[in-house]
Design a protein around this motif. Structure first.
Motif, PDB file in Angstrom:
ATOM      1  N   LEU A   1     -33.394  38.767 -30.314  1.00  0.00           N
ATOM      2  CA  LEU A   1     -32.452  39.191 -29.290  1.00  0.00           C
ATOM      3  C   LEU A   1     -31.057  39.215 -29.900  1.00  0.00           C
ATOM      4  O   LEU A   1     -30.577  38.220 -30.424  1.00  0.00           O
ATOM      5  N   PHE A   2     -30.431  40.374 -29.828  1.00  0.00           N
ATOM      6  CA  PHE A   2     -29.055  40.554 -30.305  1.00  0.00           C
ATOM      7  C   PHE A   2     -28.120  40.472 -29.108  1.00  0.00           C
ATOM      8  O   PHE A   2     -28.341  41.126 -28.086  1.00  0.00           O
ATOM      9  N   PHE A   3     -27.100  39.614 -29.171  1.00  0.00           N
ATOM     10  CA  PHE A   3     -26.112  39.558 -28.092  1.00  0.00           C
ATOM     11  C   PHE A   3     -24.729  39.425 -28.705  1.00  0.00           C
ATOM     12  O   PHE A   3     -24.523  38.715 -29.681  1.00  0.00           O
ATOM     13  N   SER A   4     -23.774  40.148 -28.121  1.00  0.00           N
ATOM     14  CA  SER A   4     -22.502  40.312 -28.794  1.00  0.00           C
ATOM     15  C   SER A   4     -21.363  40.542 -27.817  1.00  0.00           C
ATOM     16  O   SER A   4     -21.552  41.106 -26.733  1.00  0.00           O
ATOM     17  N   SER A   5     -20.188  40.091 -28.214  1.00  0.00           N
ATOM     18  CA  SER A   5     -18.955  40.463 -27.529  1.00  0.00           C
ATOM     19  C   SER A   5     -18.204  41.503 -28.344  1.00  0.00           C
ATOM     20  O   SER A   5     -17.116  41.929 -27.956  1.00  0.00           O
ATOM     21  N   MET A   6     -18.802  41.874 -29.469  1.00  0.00           N
ATOM     22  CA  MET A   6     -18.220  42.892 -30.341  1.00  0.00           C
ATOM     23  C   MET A   6     -19.047  44.164 -30.263  1.00  0.00           C
ATOM     24  O   MET A   6     -20.167  44.167 -29.779  1.00  0.00           O
ATOM     25  N   GLY A   7     -18.468  45.224 -30.737  1.00  0.00           N
ATOM     26  CA  GLY A   7     -19.234  46.453 -30.845  1.00  0.00           C
ATOM     27  C   GLY A   7     -20.101  46.432 -32.084  1.00  0.00           C
ATOM     28  O   GLY A   7     -20.160  45.462 -32.830  1.00  0.00           O
ATOM     29  N   TRP A   8     -20.799  47.519 -32.354  1.00  0.00           N
ATOM     30  CA  TRP A   8     -21.658  47.625 -33.519  1.00  0.00           C
ATOM     31  C   TRP A   8     -21.694  49.102 -33.911  1.00  0.00           C
ATOM     32  O   TRP A   8     -21.414  49.994 -33.104  1.00  0.00           O
ATOM     33  N   SER A   9     -22.011  49.327 -35.152  1.00  0.00           N
ATOM     34  CA  SER A   9     -22.032  50.705 -35.644  1.00  0.00           C
ATOM     35  C   SER A   9     -23.294  51.414 -35.171  1.00  0.00           C
ATOM     36  O   SER A   9     -24.346  50.794 -34.978  1.00  0.00           O
TER      37      SER A   9
ATOM     38  N   GLY B   1     -19.311  45.016 -26.562  1.00  0.00           N
ATOM     39  CA  GLY B   1     -20.127  44.009 -25.896  1.00  0.00           C
ATOM     40  C   GLY B   1     -21.454  44.554 -25.449  1.00  0.00           C
ATOM     41  O   GLY B   1     -21.520  45.557 -24.738  1.00  0.00           O
ATOM     42  N   GLY B   2     -22.539  43.918 -25.872  1.00  0.00           N
ATOM     43  CA  GLY B   2     -23.861  44.371 -25.473  1.00  0.00           C
ATOM     44  C   GLY B   2     -24.934  43.413 -25.920  1.00  0.00           C
ATOM     45  O   GLY B   2     -24.703  42.566 -26.787  1.00  0.00           O
ATOM     46  N   PHE B   3     -26.124  43.523 -25.315  1.00  0.00           N
ATOM     47  CA  PHE B   3     -27.282  42.791 -25.823  1.00  0.00           C
ATOM     48  C   PHE B   3     -28.518  43.645 -25.657  1.00  0.00           C
ATOM     49  O   PHE B   3     -28.616  44.499 -24.771  1.00  0.00           O
ATOM     50  N   CYS B   4     -29.480  43.425 -26.563  1.00  0.00           N
ATOM     51  CA  CYS B   4     -30.710  44.212 -26.588  1.00  0.00           C
ATOM     52  C   CYS B   4     -31.741  43.458 -27.417  1.00  0.00           C
ATOM     53  O   CYS B   4     -31.398  42.510 -28.136  1.00  0.00           O
TER      54      CYS B   4
ATOM     55  N   ASN C   1     -24.529  46.973 -21.840  1.00  0.00           N
ATOM     56  CA  ASN C   1     -23.406  46.978 -22.772  1.00  0.00           C
ATOM     57  C   ASN C   1     -22.155  47.594 -22.142  1.00  0.00           C
ATOM     58  O   ASN C   1     -22.213  48.211 -21.085  1.00  0.00           O
ATOM     59  N   GLY C   2     -21.038  47.380 -22.834  1.00  0.00           N
ATOM     60  CA  GLY C   2     -19.751  47.907 -22.391  1.00  0.00           C
ATOM     61  C   GLY C   2     -18.897  46.912 -21.641  1.00  0.00           C
ATOM     62  O   GLY C   2     -17.816  47.255 -21.166  1.00  0.00           O
ATOM     63  N   TYR C   3     -19.329  45.638 -21.556  1.00  0.00           N
ATOM     64  CA  TYR C   3     -18.643  44.677 -20.701  1.00  0.00           C
ATOM     65  C   TYR C   3     -17.395  44.061 -21.324  1.00  0.00           C
ATOM     66  O   TYR C   3     -16.682  43.307 -20.658  1.00  0.00           O
ATOM     67  N   THR C   4     -17.097  44.341 -22.576  1.00  0.00           N
ATOM     68  CA  THR C   4     -15.841  43.865 -23.153  1.00  0.00           C
ATOM     69  C   THR C   4     -14.883  45.016 -23.428  1.00  0.00           C
ATOM     70  O   THR C   4     -13.839  44.811 -24.035  1.00  0.00           O
ATOM     71  N   ALA C   5     -15.225  46.210 -22.991  1.00  0.00           N
ATOM     72  CA  ALA C   5     -14.368  47.374 -23.186  1.00  0.00           C
ATOM     73  C   ALA C   5     -13.974  47.947 -21.829  1.00  0.00           C
ATOM     74  O   ALA C   5     -14.728  47.880 -20.857  1.00  0.00           O
TER      75      ALA C   5
ATOM     76  N   ILE D   1     -14.172  50.537 -19.998  1.00  0.00           N
ATOM     77  CA  ILE D   1     -14.861  51.793 -19.727  1.00  0.00           C
ATOM     78  C   ILE D   1     -15.617  51.645 -18.414  1.00  0.00           C
ATOM     79  O   ILE D   1     -16.112  50.576 -18.086  1.00  0.00           O
ATOM     80  N   MET D   2     -15.675  52.719 -17.666  1.00  0.00           N
ATOM     81  CA  MET D   2     -16.436  52.732 -16.421  1.00  0.00           C
ATOM     82  C   MET D   2     -17.148  54.067 -16.292  1.00  0.00           C
ATOM     83  O   MET D   2     -16.560  55.110 -16.582  1.00  0.00           O
ATOM     84  N   PRO D   3     -18.411  54.026 -15.854  1.00  0.00           N
ATOM     85  CA  PRO D   3     -19.184  52.817 -15.576  1.00  0.00           C
ATOM     86  C   PRO D   3     -19.673  52.163 -16.865  1.00  0.00           C
ATOM     87  O   PRO D   3     -19.554  52.736 -17.950  1.00  0.00           O
ATOM     88  N   LYS D   4     -20.229  50.970 -16.729  1.00  0.00           N
ATOM     89  CA  LYS D   4     -20.876  50.314 -17.858  1.00  0.00           C
ATOM     90  C   LYS D   4     -22.230  50.986 -18.087  1.00  0.00           C
ATOM     91  O   LYS D   4     -22.643  51.856 -17.319  1.00  0.00           O
ATOM     92  N   TYR D   5     -22.932  50.545 -19.157  1.00  0.00           N
ATOM     93  CA  TYR D   5     -24.177  51.220 -19.530  1.00  0.00           C
ATOM     94  C   TYR D   5     -25.382  50.310 -19.332  1.00  0.00           C
ATOM     95  O   TYR D   5     -25.355  49.135 -19.688  1.00  0.00           O
ATOM     96  N   CYS D   6     -26.457  50.877 -18.774  1.00  0.00           N
ATOM     97  CA  CYS D   6     -27.676  50.127 -18.454  1.00  0.00           C
ATOM     98  C   CYS D   6     -28.941  50.853 -18.922  1.00  0.00           C
ATOM     99  O   CYS D   6     -29.862  51.106 -18.130  1.00  0.00           O
ATOM    100  N   PRO D   7     -29.048  51.208 -20.211  1.00  0.00           N
ATOM    101  CA  PRO D   7     -30.299  51.797 -20.699  1.00  0.00           C
ATOM    102  C   PRO D   7     -31.300  50.694 -21.039  1.00  0.00           C
ATOM    103  O   PRO D   7     -31.044  49.513 -20.767  1.00  0.00           O
ATOM    104  N   ASP D   8     -32.439  51.060 -21.641  1.00  0.00           N
ATOM    105  CA  ASP D   8     -33.306  50.024 -22.207  1.00  0.00           C
ATOM    106  C   ASP D   8     -33.115  50.015 -23.713  1.00  0.00           C
ATOM    107  O   ASP D   8     -32.472  50.897 -24.291  1.00  0.00           O
ATOM    108  N   SER D   9     -33.672  48.998 -24.376  1.00  0.00           N
ATOM    109  CA  SER D   9     -33.356  48.764 -25.780  1.00  0.00           C
ATOM    110  C   SER D   9     -33.841  49.869 -26.724  1.00  0.00           C
ATOM    111  O   SER D   9     -33.374  49.953 -27.861  1.00  0.00           O
ATOM    112  N   SER D  10     -34.769  50.703 -26.269  1.00  0.00           N
ATOM    113  CA  SER D  10     -35.263  51.775 -27.126  1.00  0.00           C
ATOM    114  C   SER D  10     -34.376  53.013 -27.061  1.00  0.00           C
ATOM    115  O   SER D  10     -34.561  53.958 -27.821  1.00  0.00           O
TER     116      SER D  10
END
Length: 613
Positions: free
Chosen positions: A316-324, A337-340, A362-366, A368-377
């Motif tokens: 499980l990856f969880f972060s308050s930072m972004g990622w490439s 900010g995101g986790f997956c 994801n998107g909870y430390t930036a 932006i609206m709305p935030k994002y709610c996809p699945d991990s794939s």
């Protein structure tokens, strides 16, 4: 103390004088109710204060008002007008004179009655013991403010007339089902287990003696029910924070929860994309959105899709930072900010599609609206959050061993009690120790972890608080670990007596001749075993391969090839850890026993670790 019905006015003259006059004290009708508050309200429309029953449930004849005999402390609940502030010094006089009137000493009308609903021990009057209450009316002493309150079958009008854990049903006090405000549960699981009426999902009340009663949503059907919702996304809020808290009043549950569930909830709290897993210790004190602080973190979990039951062991990856990149995980980048849940076998900080169906919030430390709610794939922005798709975090169980609740005796005990426990730091006998649950059946307690990569010591110790665990252990495991506790090249063998009291880096005391033992080692990754010589201790060796003639004090641990004599330099056996040069300055090395000692220097991403079970 007693209650009665009175009539009167408090007249205001200028800014310096208060005069009280009561008329016709003692009503022929009883005062009913248990609200002790006596209210005096200031009116801007006329120069007077009027005694009011607005905050009192007494039922009195016209022109009369309910009042509480006592020290008059309730009379300080006055309107905060400047005139009142200026006259505060005279309030005590007002209180004393009112007490005299109500006691029968300061005016006509008697003593306030004895017996009956408003006599001594009436409903709502202060008390210390049950005998001070009107037991004929089924009153007992209790509650947070020590008042006479109704026991089972006592007459009542509202829940507040009844003793704690009781409520008012059809005019009588009665035991309320657990989860009611008058009888709060400790968790949704307790409510589910104790009620026999098959409670439906919905809002219930939980609380403890040290935490106020709070309403929470309980999921009572999915995966057996008993899930307490401890966080629910508000799709209208633009979260821009690295410290998003749990719902107020739920921390006693989160700090010792056994299992966590991530899901997406709609307006009716119907859940989709639900996955459960053993609560990582990082989530006991912080939400998944905040547990990594201002950085990012990883934890290995056994996640199970609900209700299908499909399970996967992954990271499980969880972060308050972004990622490439656009997929689950990747190298650190700007704040987002995101986790997956990463796909099994995917290297850390490698962007790739994660596990299908597992929430990728994801998107909870930036901003932006709305935030994002996809699945991990999916790509991080494939699905927007909305009122019909918002993240929900739920927990179940509130006394997990090794948590903020009861300490555990070992990681093996935790594994035996909770097969889905996540890797992490647990309270083992009062010490925070790392537990490994996904290697060779789990239950391994870490007793050594390299944090300095140039140790220069011949007496490297075990971690504090591990002596009893070492004394009781049957097996020892050597492995390489990264900064997140992910292992590579794990090997186990029966723990030798020498290693119960001294680390393999210190055992032998520098005597090269005493630094060999025959072990039967198992490659956990491949499941194969070999019997050969283990070289260990702070003594040194000649050459660059595993073992060799004794010379100096460099420090070495490696497994020799079967049949090769001691103090004979040759490549060692396979991927068994070859940890060396820890006794001198200049840097430590972490390679396979089959390699030359200096191929790879130890670092945060590859460090020596020892576990026992």
């Amino acid at each position: 103390m007693s209650r009665m019905c009175v009539k009167g006015t408090i007249v205001f003259y200028g800014f310096s004088l208060l005069v009280i006059a009561f008329f016709g004290v003692a009503s022929s009708q009883p005062c009913l109710g248990n609200q002790p508050d006596f209210s005096i309200q200031y009116s801007n429309a006329a120069p007077s204060f009027v005694v009011s029953s607005a905050n009192n449930t007494c039922s009195c004849p016209g022109g009369f008002y309910g009042a509480q005999i006592g020290d008059g402390s309730k009379l300080t609940n006055l309107t905060n007008q400047p005139e009142i502030v200026a006259l505060r010094a005279q309030i005590s006089t007002l209180e004393s004179r009112l007490a005299l009137v109500l006691s029968g000493s300061g005016g006509s009308g008697g003593s306030g009655g004895s017996g009956g609903p408003c006599g001594p021990g009436a409903l709502g009057t202060p008390c210390f013991v049950d005998s001070e209450c009107n037991t004929t009316a089924l009153l007992r002493c209790g509650g947070p403010y020590m008042r006479c309150l109704g026991d089972v079958n006592a007459t009542c009008a509202v829940d507040g007339h009844c003793f704690p854990m009781l409520g008012c049903r059809s005019g009588r006090c009665d035991l309320m089902p657990v989860g009611h405000p008058s009888n709060p549960g400790s968790s949704c699981l307790q409510i589910k287990q104790q009620r026999t009426d098959n409670p439906a999902s919905g809002v219930y009340y939980i609380g403890t003696p040290v935490v106020a009663v709070v309403p929470v949503y309980c999921e009572m059907t999915l995966d057996g029910g008993g899930w307490t919702q401890v966080w629910l996304q508000d799709s209208t809020v633009n979260y821009v924070s690295t410290s998003i808290p749990y719902i107020a009043g739920t921390m006693l549950l989160t700090t010792a929860s056994w299992t966590t569930m991530f899901a997406y909830a709609n307006e009716n709290n119907t859940l989709t994309n639900a996955w459960k897993f053993g609560t990582p210790p990082q989530f006991w004190s912080a939400t998944p959105m905040s547990a990594a602080g201002t950085g990012y973190d990883y934890v290995k979990i056994n996640a199970t899709a609900v209700p299908s039951g499909t399970s996967v062991v992954s990271v499980l990856f969880f972060s308050s930072m972004g990622w490439s990149g656009n997929n689950c995980d990747g190298s650190a980048n700007s704040l987002l900010g995101g986790f997956c849940l990463k796909s099994p076998g995917t290297a850390l900080q490698t962007g790739a599609a994660g596990v299908s169906g597992f929430p990728f919030f994801n998107g909870y430390t930036a901003s932006i609206m709305p935030k994002y709610c996809p699945d991990s794939s999916q790509m991080y922005n494939a699905v927007q959050c909305s009122a019909s798709r918002r993240l929900a975090v739920l927990v179940r169980g509130a006394d997990a061993p090794g948590s903020a609740g009861p300490p555990a005796t070992s990681c093996a005990q935790i594994k035996a009690l909770n097969r889905d426990a996540a890797n992490g730091l647990y309270n083992i006998g009062g010490t925070q120790l790392w537990c490994e649950f996904y290697t060779d059946g789990g239950g391994w307690t870490r007793v050594y972890y390299q944090t300095v990569f140039d140790q220069a010591s011949s007496t490297i110790p075990y971690l504090n608080g591990t002596s009893s665990i070492l004394a009781a252990a049957s097996y020892i495991m050597f492995a390489w670990s990264d900064a997140y506790g992910m292992l590579s090249s794990p090997w186990k063998f029966p723990i030798p007596a020498q290693f119960r009291t001294a680390t393999p880096m210190a055992a032998g005391g520098g005597d090269c001749a005493q630094s060999y033992m025959t072990i039967n080692a198992t490659d956990i990754t491949l499941g194969t075993s070999v019997t050969s010589l283990l070289r260990y201790g702070p003594a040194s060796w000649s050459g660059s391969l595993c073992d060799g003639a004794c010379s100096g004090s460099y420090g070495i641990i490696c497994l020799k090839q079967p049949g090769v004599a001691a103090q004979t330099a040759s490549p060692g056996y396979s991927t068994f850890p070859f940890f060396s040069t820890f006794s001198i300055s200049g840097g430590d090395y972490c390679v396979d026993s089959s390699q030359s000692y200096s191929v790879t220097a130890c670092s945060a991403s590859k460090r020596f670790a020892i576990y026992v079970r």
